[in-house]
Design a protein around this motif. Sequence first.
Motif, PDB file in Angstrom:
ATOM      1  N   VAL A 326      43.449  19.136  71.756  1.00 38.91           N
ATOM      2  CA  VAL A 326      44.084  20.434  71.543  1.00 38.91           C
ATOM      3  C   VAL A 326      45.595  20.260  71.399  1.00 38.91           C
ATOM      4  O   VAL A 326      46.245  19.594  72.203  1.00 38.91           O
ATOM      5  N   LYS A 327      46.145  20.873  70.350  1.00 43.31           N
ATOM      6  CA  LYS A 327      47.588  20.851  70.126  1.00 43.31           C
ATOM      7  C   LYS A 327      48.240  22.187  70.475  1.00 43.31           C
ATOM      8  O   LYS A 327      49.380  22.222  70.913  1.00 43.31           O
ATOM      9  N   ALA A 328      47.500  23.295  70.251  1.00 49.43           N
ATOM     10  CA  ALA A 328      48.058  24.630  70.493  1.00 49.43           C
ATOM     11  C   ALA A 328      46.943  25.655  70.364  1.00 49.43           C
ATOM     12  O   ALA A 328      45.898  25.376  69.757  1.00 49.43           O
ATOM     13  N   PRO A 335      39.590  32.794  67.092  1.00 50.86           N
ATOM     14  CA  PRO A 335      39.610  32.225  68.445  1.00 50.86           C
ATOM     15  C   PRO A 335      39.554  30.704  68.419  1.00 50.86           C
ATOM     16  O   PRO A 335      39.097  30.100  67.467  1.00 50.86           O
ATOM     17  N   GLY A 336      40.028  30.106  69.502  1.00 48.70           N
ATOM     18  CA  GLY A 336      39.954  28.661  69.619  1.00 48.70           C
ATOM     19  C   GLY A 336      41.325  28.029  69.711  1.00 48.70           C
ATOM     20  O   GLY A 336      42.349  28.688  69.873  1.00 48.70           O
ATOM     21  N   PHE A 337      41.324  26.709  69.602  1.00 51.46           N
ATOM     22  CA  PHE A 337      42.533  25.915  69.711  1.00 51.46           C
ATOM     23  C   PHE A 337      42.657  25.013  68.488  1.00 51.46           C
ATOM     24  O   PHE A 337      41.663  24.503  67.978  1.00 51.46           O
ATOM     25  N   SER A 338      43.882  24.784  68.047  1.00 57.16           N
ATOM     26  CA  SER A 338      44.128  23.927  66.892  1.00 57.16           C
ATOM     27  C   SER A 338      44.135  22.455  67.306  1.00 57.16           C
ATOM     28  O   SER A 338      44.664  22.092  68.358  1.00 57.16           O
ATOM     29  N   THR A 339      43.546  21.627  66.458  1.00 56.96           N
ATOM     30  CA  THR A 339      43.625  20.175  66.574  1.00 56.96           C
ATOM     31  C   THR A 339      44.049  19.653  65.200  1.00 56.96           C
ATOM     32  O   THR A 339      44.253  20.414  64.271  1.00 56.96           O
ATOM     33  N   TYR A 340      44.149  18.342  65.050  1.00 56.99           N
ATOM     34  CA  TYR A 340      44.395  17.792  63.727  1.00 56.99           C
ATOM     35  C   TYR A 340      43.146  17.890  62.850  1.00 56.99           C
ATOM     36  O   TYR A 340      43.254  17.791  61.623  1.00 56.99           O
ATOM     37  N   GLY A 341      41.993  18.027  63.472  1.00 56.99           N
ATOM     38  CA  GLY A 341      40.751  18.107  62.721  1.00 56.99           C
ATOM     39  C   GLY A 341      40.102  19.466  62.852  1.00 56.99           C
ATOM     40  O   GLY A 341      40.642  20.471  62.382  1.00 56.99           O
ATOM     41  N   PRO A 342      38.945  19.549  63.522  1.00 63.96           N
ATOM     42  CA  PRO A 342      38.230  20.813  63.649  1.00 63.96           C
ATOM     43  C   PRO A 342      38.909  21.750  64.641  1.00 63.96           C
ATOM     44  O   PRO A 342      39.787  21.347  65.409  1.00 63.96           O
ATOM     45  N   ALA A 344      38.812  23.779  68.049  1.00 66.31           N
ATOM     46  CA  ALA A 344      38.170  23.520  69.340  1.00 66.31           C
ATOM     47  C   ALA A 344      37.950  24.822  70.097  1.00 66.31           C
ATOM     48  O   ALA A 344      38.819  25.695  70.117  1.00 66.31           O
ATOM     49  N   HIS A 345      36.772  24.954  70.692  1.00 65.03           N
ATOM     50  CA  HIS A 345      36.429  26.102  71.521  1.00 65.03           C
ATOM     51  C   HIS A 345      35.880  25.600  72.852  1.00 65.03           C
ATOM     52  O   HIS A 345      35.324  24.498  72.930  1.00 65.03           O
ATOM     53  N   ILE A 346      36.009  26.411  73.884  1.00 66.35           N
ATOM     54  CA  ILE A 346      35.339  26.138  75.155  1.00 66.35           C
ATOM     55  C   ILE A 346      34.170  27.112  75.261  1.00 66.35           C
ATOM     56  O   ILE A 346      34.361  28.330  75.262  1.00 66.35           O
ATOM     57  N   VAL A 347      32.953  26.579  75.318  1.00 64.81           N
ATOM     58  CA  VAL A 347      31.748  27.405  75.362  1.00 64.81           C
ATOM     59  C   VAL A 347      30.913  26.970  76.562  1.00 64.81           C
ATOM     60  O   VAL A 347      30.488  25.816  76.648  1.00 64.81           O
ATOM     61  N   GLU A 348      30.715  27.894  77.480  1.00 67.18           N
ATOM     62  CA  GLU A 348      29.928  27.588  78.682  1.00 67.18           C
ATOM     63  C   GLU A 348      30.427  26.310  79.357  1.00 67.18           C
ATOM     64  O   GLU A 348      29.640  25.455  79.779  1.00 67.18           O
TER      65      GLU A 348
END
Length: 410
Positions: A326-328, A335-342, A344-348
Amino acid sequence: MDSDSVRGVERRRLLGWGGLAAGVMAVGTPLSCAGLGTAAASELSGKDRIPPDTLPGGAYDRFVAELAAQDKFSGVVLLSHRGRTVLSRSYGMADKEKRIRNHEDVAFNLYGGPFVSLSIVQLAQRGKVKLWDTVGTYLTGFAKEIAEQVRIHHLLMGTSGLSFPEHDYQRIFHSKEEQHEYYQQYTRQAKLVATPGAGSNKPGWGADVTVQIVEAVAGMTFWDYVHKHIFGRCDMTGSAYYTRPQWLADEHIAHSYMKQADGSRVDAVRNLDKDSPSPGMAGQNNARNFVPDGGFVTAPDLVRFANALYDGIVLDPAWADVFTSVKAPNFRGSPGFSTYGPTAHIVEGQWELSRSGVHPGSCSHWSIYPDTGWVGVVLSNYDDIPLQEITGQQTRAITGASPGDGDGGG
């Protein structure tokens, strides 16, 4: 065992990717063939448990089958757990004119692939580029403020502040060279409209610029680079940046069927005079590119890619963290967080790394759950499928979360 292999084993162990003889069973091996039937699978606990909704005949399987029965889905869905196929279904026709059906080894036009950003991170790992270098370090012909202020990091994060002119979506390209030259000239028309790195309502994605940095450093076309350093390493034998003539001739490439204003669907590659009327894609037909954007992938190949990412095959473990960490918070509004690739989400309580998107005539989605070893793939050669509902059902089947329950961070 060499150092890369050792690092890969440790990576799998840390992320829960090991377990159940990870890496022993090839992609495409049904779960039952591994000696785990439905009853045995349901008795597994914790990270090794196979949720009933992911199994053949489970809720996710039934949901997609009902959509296909209504002609609301054409394509392939696949769920894999620690390298073993739990569910694989194919529906509809890859080529309606030739009566060729979709199947697991058919390649679909991909939207939002990870290969642009992954390529530049690979080069950074090898010390060929620095992620904080500016565009002008590698490329010429850009405005002075772009060359000196926009960094590779900004391009990967969508915070470059760059604005590009509208593409000539009606143009039909007839060679790789013609298409390559067009993009060289197109990117030089960029303007800096926001402060690089600030984030704004003008995010400034710079994939076309990133591609050219890869080419300048590697000394080959981006298409050739990906074939050699990503597809080749991951044994993605059914995936490629196929050309339009190959798309027409190869029975293993699904034709994309664009929804038209009258409700009909038209074969994009056989009808270059037709395009999408949908908002956000109006006037576009990806088959007009000689090498269609995004390339083509099969569902098993995306699973191979996910496994390779965490096995140290395409990146060393530390650099895989650079790629996926996670970068930001995702400033784009989703919703979610930025990465250099996909994204990112936190699920359960676990990470889900995913990317979805739509081209005229095709949809794609892939998800990686590194904590529990799940990979989910949805590939379709329709552009009007209820993709959000399908991916919501997939997430629910794997994690038990209701659609929308993820901790977005945005």
